[in-house]
Motif scaffolding. Sequence first.
Motif, PDB file in Angstrom:
ATOM      1  N   THR A  44      52.382  48.546  29.420  1.00 28.18           N
ATOM      2  CA  THR A  44      51.976  48.984  28.096  1.00 28.18           C
ATOM      3  C   THR A  44      51.243  47.833  27.419  1.00 28.18           C
ATOM      4  O   THR A  44      51.739  46.701  27.385  1.00 28.18           O
ATOM      5  CB  THR A  44      53.190  49.405  27.253  1.00 28.18           C
ATOM      6  OG1 THR A  44      53.841  50.504  27.888  1.00 28.18           O
ATOM      7  CG2 THR A  44      52.755  49.835  25.856  1.00 28.18           C
ATOM      8  N   LEU A  45      50.060  48.125  26.897  1.00 26.22           N
ATOM      9  CA  LEU A  45      49.206  47.114  26.280  1.00 26.22           C
ATOM     10  C   LEU A  45      49.000  47.442  24.811  1.00 26.22           C
ATOM     11  O   LEU A  45      48.693  48.595  24.462  1.00 26.22           O
ATOM     12  CB  LEU A  45      47.841  47.063  26.979  1.00 26.22           C
ATOM     13  CG  LEU A  45      47.830  47.021  28.509  1.00 26.22           C
ATOM     14  CD1 LEU A  45      46.398  47.067  29.016  1.00 26.22           C
ATOM     15  CD2 LEU A  45      48.550  45.786  29.022  1.00 26.22           C
ATOM     16  N   ALA A  46      49.171  46.452  23.948  1.00 25.81           N
ATOM     17  CA  ALA A  46      48.831  46.589  22.537  1.00 25.81           C
ATOM     18  C   ALA A  46      47.416  46.055  22.346  1.00 25.81           C
ATOM     19  O   ALA A  46      47.124  44.909  22.715  1.00 25.81           O
ATOM     20  CB  ALA A  46      49.818  45.815  21.670  1.00 25.81           C
ATOM     21  N   VAL A  47      46.531  46.904  21.766  1.00 20.63           N
ATOM     22  CA  VAL A  47      45.106  46.557  21.679  1.00 20.63           C
ATOM     23  C   VAL A  47      44.624  46.777  20.247  1.00 20.63           C
ATOM     24  O   VAL A  47      44.209  47.885  19.890  1.00 20.63           O
ATOM     25  CB  VAL A  47      44.263  47.408  22.653  1.00 20.63           C
ATOM     26  CG1 VAL A  47      42.861  46.818  22.787  1.00 20.63           C
ATOM     27  CG2 VAL A  47      44.929  47.542  24.006  1.00 20.63           C
ATOM     28  N   PRO A  48      44.678  45.754  19.398  1.00 20.69           N
ATOM     29  CA  PRO A  48      44.165  45.917  18.029  1.00 20.69           C
ATOM     30  C   PRO A  48      42.704  46.355  18.029  1.00 20.69           C
ATOM     31  O   PRO A  48      41.881  45.819  18.767  1.00 20.69           O
ATOM     32  CB  PRO A  48      44.320  44.511  17.428  1.00 20.69           C
ATOM     33  CG  PRO A  48      45.412  43.877  18.229  1.00 20.69           C
ATOM     34  CD  PRO A  48      45.225  44.402  19.629  1.00 20.69           C
ATOM     35  N   GLY A  49      42.402  47.358  17.193  1.00 17.92           N
ATOM     36  CA  GLY A  49      41.030  47.830  17.074  1.00 17.92           C
ATOM     37  C   GLY A  49      40.609  48.835  18.123  1.00 17.92           C
ATOM     38  O   GLY A  49      39.455  49.277  18.130  1.00 17.92           O
ATOM     39  N   LEU A  50      41.507  49.236  19.022  1.00 21.64           N
ATOM     40  CA  LEU A  50      41.148  50.188  20.076  1.00 21.64           C
ATOM     41  C   LEU A  50      40.820  51.549  19.482  1.00 21.64           C
ATOM     42  O   LEU A  50      41.515  52.040  18.582  1.00 21.64           O
ATOM     43  CB  LEU A  50      42.308  50.333  21.065  1.00 21.64           C
ATOM     44  CG  LEU A  50      42.046  51.249  22.261  1.00 21.64           C
ATOM     45  CD1 LEU A  50      41.179  50.544  23.288  1.00 21.64           C
ATOM     46  CD2 LEU A  50      43.369  51.699  22.905  1.00 21.64           C
TER      47      LEU A  50
END
Length: 304
Positions: A44-50
């Motif tokens: 699981t990846l947290a991607v600000p602005g995705l």
Amino acid sequence: MSDHVPDPGVGGVAGLDPAGDPYAWLPATIVSSVAQTPRARSLTLAVPGLRPARAGQHVDLRLTADDGYTAVRSYSLSDVRASGGPDGARGAGGAGPVPQIEVTVERLDDGEVSPYLVDAAEPGDPIEVRGPIGGWFVWPPTEFEPDSAVHAVLPEPEGATPPTAAPVQLIGGGSGVAPLMAMVRARGRDAPPLRLLASVRDPGSRWYVGELDEAARASSARDATGPRAPLVVDWVFSRTAPEGHARPAGRLTRDELERLVLPASEHPLVYVCGANSFVAVVAGWLVELGHAPTRVRTERFGGV
């Protein structure tokens, strides 16, 4: 999955964000790492602005070594439910949590990226993400205007239920089940009937098996709000079958495919994902069995 080769599909349907560069690299952080099998792991990846992702899309991941060397690989998204709402504002400096996505990676022993992601990556590790990418191999399907060029080139079967309401058949070979799992997870209570056929080498190669079994059981139950969207899951084992399994181990055949998938007469929307050879054979069989080519959407991985 690695070495992802998406079908070209249709130009202009990739869900591009006119407000920014959809192919810009975004800094991300690994939030969690869960083993699916000894050779596969869900990250699981947290991607600000995705930008919000759709089930069936993929992303590019980039790793950078201390000496500056970079390696890029594409992986299908196996969960998009936490990627953000339709306004695309989550995690971009406004309200709401940071968008998250999941990829499930199988280790390739001679790979540059997958051994790290499967065996070494830990929560907190940085990574870069580009995407999400893709607009043809998605569910719910992209809706096109009746007079669009898409319908001129890919006309719908006469008398068929519109794609957004059609029953859905998913067919995955090995790690090809990853984007199909995103579709299973994304379905709501009012989704059309959905059936998944997964072909794997042996019982230990099944991804998401517990979650899929539970989802299939839950779909047959009723609660205070009524019936749930039906889900049927079928497993085919090519090398070793589990004890007591009704089907002996062996490769999927055309006759079995006909028996295990929704019939062509129902005009299902069919998604096939897997290695090049698997997808080519299965897609050919589907057309032979009467499925309209316009309703068979494919995604392949491996060398071109």
